[in-house]
Design an enzyme around this catalytic site. Sequence first.
Site, PDB file in Angstrom:
ATOM      1  N   THR A   1       5.072  14.631  -9.533  1.00 48.96           N
ATOM      2  CA  THR A   1       4.277  14.435  -8.309  1.00 48.96           C
ATOM      3  C   THR A   1       4.848  15.274  -7.167  1.00 48.96           C
ATOM      4  OG1 THR A   1       3.633  12.225  -8.976  1.00 48.96           O
ATOM      5  CG2 THR A   1       3.473  12.693  -6.640  1.00 48.96           C
TER       6      THR A   1
ATOM      7  N   GLU B   1       6.839   2.849  -5.085  1.00 51.87           N
ATOM      8  CA  GLU B   1       6.357   4.231  -5.176  1.00 51.87           C
ATOM      9  C   GLU B   1       7.346   5.197  -4.526  1.00 51.87           C
ATOM     10  OE1 GLU B   1       4.375   4.300  -7.495  1.00 51.87           O
ATOM     11  OE2 GLU B   1       2.600   5.229  -6.644  1.00 51.87           O
TER      12      GLU B   1
HETATM   13  N1  HSE Z   1      -2.255  10.851  -4.403  1.00 53.80           N
HETATM   14  C1  HSE Z   1      -1.014  11.348  -4.924  1.00 53.80           C
HETATM   15  C2  HSE Z   1      -1.090  12.841  -5.152  1.00 53.80           C
HETATM   16  C3  HSE Z   1      -0.618  10.814  -6.251  1.00 53.80           C
HETATM   17  O1  HSE Z   1      -2.137  13.310  -5.568  1.00 53.80           O
HETATM   18  O2  HSE Z   1      -0.087  13.519  -4.929  1.00 53.80           O
HETATM   19  C4  HSE Z   1      -0.740   9.395  -6.462  1.00 53.80           C
HETATM   20  O3  HSE Z   1      -0.200   8.573  -5.481  1.00 53.80           O
END
Ligand code: HSE
Length: 309
Positions: free
Chosen positions: A181, A128
């Site tokens: 992200t 990740e």
């Molecule tokens: N929880 C993370 C976010 C994405 O919403 O930025 C997935 O890991």
Amino acid sequence: MNQIKIFSPATVANVSCGFDCLGFAVNDLGDTMTFTKTSDKSIKITDIQGADLPYNIQKNAAGAVVLAMLEKHPVDFGLEIIIHKGFAPGSGLGSSAASSAGAAFAINELLGKPFTELELTKFAMIGEEVACGSPIADNVAAAIHGGFILVQRYDPLAIIKIPVPKELMLVAIHPQVEVKTKDAREVLPSKIPLEDAVTQWANVGGLISGLYSNDYKVIADSLCDVIVEPARKHLIPHFDTVKNAAQEAGALSAGISGSGPTIFALCKGESIAKKVFKAIEGVYSNTNIDFTMVYSKINTQGVTILEKN
Ligand code: HSE
């Protein structure tokens, strides 16, 4: 064992109120990966189907996981890796997490299972970090463990598995717009009012209580995000229209899957899920944005072995 082929599920992280700490796995969507031992001692990705991702082992999420595991557990063989992406990277459905979790699980099997599920989650978090810059556990833990998971703590990492009510169904739409992200994290507030924090952690508690007690009304009431969704929803075209259409068609609620752009809806039972699918499809059919949709049960098994020999 010389070869293993696995399925690693897509995942929905956050689940509205549980930013960075809740996630669940999707039954009918995911990656298929094959790992074959070789005698030449090198680690190679020989084929990636379904997405344009790096073959360089250090830059590929799954590759980075394999390297980290073999550093901890040296071997006298090499590996060839084939990755078949079952869904698009950048969708918000845990694409890099599926590959990272799949790699961690498969290598552990090939090595004779020296690592625990918690250790596999930590290895998968390395993938990740390579793929999106943050070692977040919500997607990878859901992919490895299956069902709903709570990341109770990051340091030291603690994961709690939450039961899945039998009739729960997922409907999701992936609009073909880009939401990175990293960008979706930059729009988040750095401080939040105490009142919002109280609402949010009460909803996390409510959601977990509803999942344990099969109480769909409590689940529906708790699927509410007063912090992250309001800050991010402008990144996703027609978000409010989709959410309203899903709720009017009977969904328990709808929200942003991970960091988006996928919008997920949870439903009680297949007949409602079918209506919700049509309602969401109807919203996006009236736009000029391409989209794909998923209709699935919740995956309760996590990564599974398809073949081994
Ligand atoms: N929880 C993370 C976010 C994405 O919403 O930025 C997935 O890991």
